[in-house]
Design an enzyme around this catalytic site. Sequence first.
Site, PDB file in Angstrom:
ATOM      1  CG  ASP A  97      33.802  40.882  34.233  1.00  0.00           C
ATOM      2  OD1 ASP A  97      34.860  40.503  34.773  1.00  0.00           O
ATOM      3  OD2 ASP A  97      32.701  40.884  34.824  1.00  0.00           O
TER       4      ASP A  97
ATOM      5  CG  ASP B 169      34.130  35.850  38.195  1.00  0.00           C
ATOM      6  OD1 ASP B 169      33.719  34.691  38.024  1.00  0.00           O
ATOM      7  OD2 ASP B 169      35.325  36.132  38.395  1.00  0.00           O
TER       8      ASP B 169
ATOM      9  CD  GLU C 291      32.055  37.170  42.072  1.00  0.00           C
ATOM     10  OE1 GLU C 291      32.359  36.373  42.966  1.00  0.00           O
ATOM     11  OE2 GLU C 291      32.901  37.863  41.483  1.00  0.00           O
TER      12      GLU C 291
ATOM     13  CE  LYS D 202      46.783  35.579  45.258  1.00  0.00           C
ATOM     14  NZ  LYS D 202      46.163  35.086  44.016  1.00  0.00           N
TER      15      LYS D 202
ATOM     16  NE  ARG E  79      35.708  39.374  46.827  1.00  0.00           N
ATOM     17  CZ  ARG E  79      35.596  38.920  45.576  1.00  0.00           C
ATOM     18  NH1 ARG E  79      35.353  37.648  45.341  1.00  0.00           N
ATOM     19  NH2 ARG E  79      35.724  39.743  44.556  1.00  0.00           N
TER      20      ARG E  79
ATOM     21  CE  LYS F 166      37.025  31.144  44.857  1.00  0.00           C
ATOM     22  NZ  LYS F 166      37.404  31.998  43.730  1.00  0.00           N
TER      23      LYS F 166
ATOM     24  CB  THR G  35      39.433  40.337  38.993  1.00  0.00           C
ATOM     25  OG1 THR G  35      39.373  41.685  38.549  1.00  0.00           O
ATOM     26  CG2 THR G  35      40.051  40.291  40.345  1.00  0.00           C
ATOM     27  CB  THR G  36      38.283  35.124  38.248  1.00  0.00           C
ATOM     28  OG1 THR G  36      38.104  34.078  39.190  1.00  0.00           O
ATOM     29  CG2 THR G  36      38.270  34.544  36.861  1.00  0.00           C
TER      30      THR G  36
HETATM   31  C1  XBP Z   1      35.871  38.992  39.838  1.00  0.00           C
HETATM   32  C2  XBP Z   1      36.364  38.894  41.175  1.00  0.00           C
HETATM   33  C3  XBP Z   1      37.070  37.691  41.575  1.00  0.00           C
HETATM   34  C4  XBP Z   1      36.226  36.505  41.901  1.00  0.00           C
HETATM   35  C5  XBP Z   1      37.083  35.472  42.605  1.00  0.00           C
HETATM   36  O1  XBP Z   1      35.792  40.372  39.477  1.00  0.00           O
HETATM   37  O2  XBP Z   1      36.254  39.810  41.959  1.00  0.00           O
HETATM   38  O3  XBP Z   1      37.767  38.013  42.732  1.00  0.00           O
HETATM   39  O4  XBP Z   1      35.186  36.874  42.800  1.00  0.00           O
HETATM   40  O5  XBP Z   1      38.123  35.065  41.814  1.00  0.00           O
HETATM   41  P1  XBP Z   1      35.591  40.801  37.944  1.00  0.00           P
HETATM   42  P2  XBP Z   1      39.498  34.521  42.469  1.00  0.00           P
HETATM   43  O6  XBP Z   1      34.335  40.139  37.482  1.00  0.00           O
HETATM   44  O7  XBP Z   1      35.413  42.293  38.001  1.00  0.00           O
HETATM   45  O8  XBP Z   1      36.812  40.411  37.183  1.00  0.00           O
HETATM   46  O9  XBP Z   1      39.160  33.901  43.785  1.00  0.00           O
HETATM   47  O10 XBP Z   1      40.024  33.528  41.470  1.00  0.00           O
HETATM   48  O11 XBP Z   1      40.402  35.709  42.629  1.00  0.00           O
HETATM   49 MG    MG Z   2      32.482  41.037  36.934  1.00  0.00          MG
END
Ligand code: XBP
Ligand code: MG
Length: 260
Positions: A10, A12, A19, A55, A57, A86, A124-125
């Site tokens: 993963d 983030d 974050e 998006k 979020r 962003k 997810t990012t």
């Molecule tokens: C990561 C996230 C992402 C980032 C923002 O989750 O939740 O939404 O906070 O990224 P994980 P974007 O670590 O579980 O993958 O704004 O690019 O979506």
């Molecule tokens: Mg994560």
Amino acid sequence: MTGLQGLIFDVDGTLADTERDGHRVAFNRAFAEAGLDWDWTVELYAQLLSVTGGKERILYYLENYNTGFERPVDLTGFIAGLHRDKTGHYMALMAEGAIPLRPGVRRLLEEARTAGVRLAIATTTTPENVEALIESALPKGAMDWFEVVGAGDIVPHKKPAADIYIWVLEKMGLQASQVIVFEDSAHGLTAARGAGIERVVVTVNDYTRAQDFSGALVVLENLGEPGMPAGSLFGRAPSDGVVDLAFLRGLTGPLEATAL
Ligand code: XBP
Ligand code: MG
């Protein structure tokens, strides 16, 4: 359980603590630039993290924390525009070198590369964000260390859905039993387990420490460095506090046996 072939990370919260001081700050900069008085504080952001995807979020925020906001007719386009800005702010923050990798991450990546254990990313990012972090925190060309990068909207459902892990396993041509996953959140753990992956190592951060990690093999403060051992919260931790390939290859027992 088959031999260890790949490590899937993963991004983030796992590769780096992106974050609070990365994504959150970038969201707020985009809001200010758009003339919005929205302020995602550290505390509010902890609640907003219950939804993955930027998006998604923003929509969750409007539906639950800012219901009085007068929505534009094209709400989806409005959110997409905010999110694009962003991403720009996030990339600029990474280019400044704002966020380092977490302890032990680079060491383990390098050990895996030397040993021929394959590397991949499941996040997810947005893909640009992954590249911005890797390029700022690792040597030039380090994106090539990862043979598969599963990111963002490439799958229909984001974590905690299993889609991204299923996608990455398929691209790697590996079975769930041949990989170990590294995650920092309960959503990430759920996603990996949903894809049939039994070996999940969790490294917590301040946003995820109190979450339910039953189903993980081990929950640690971080991956540890020689001389800087990682504290452990749950499961079968490395005796020297350092997660390396020797430790990971030993993580083969049935799940129940490691849940203390
Ligand atoms: C990561 C996230 C992402 C980032 C923002 O989750 O939740 O939404 O906070 O990224 P994980 P974007 O670590 O579980 O993958 O704004 O690019 O979506
Ligand atoms: Mg994560």
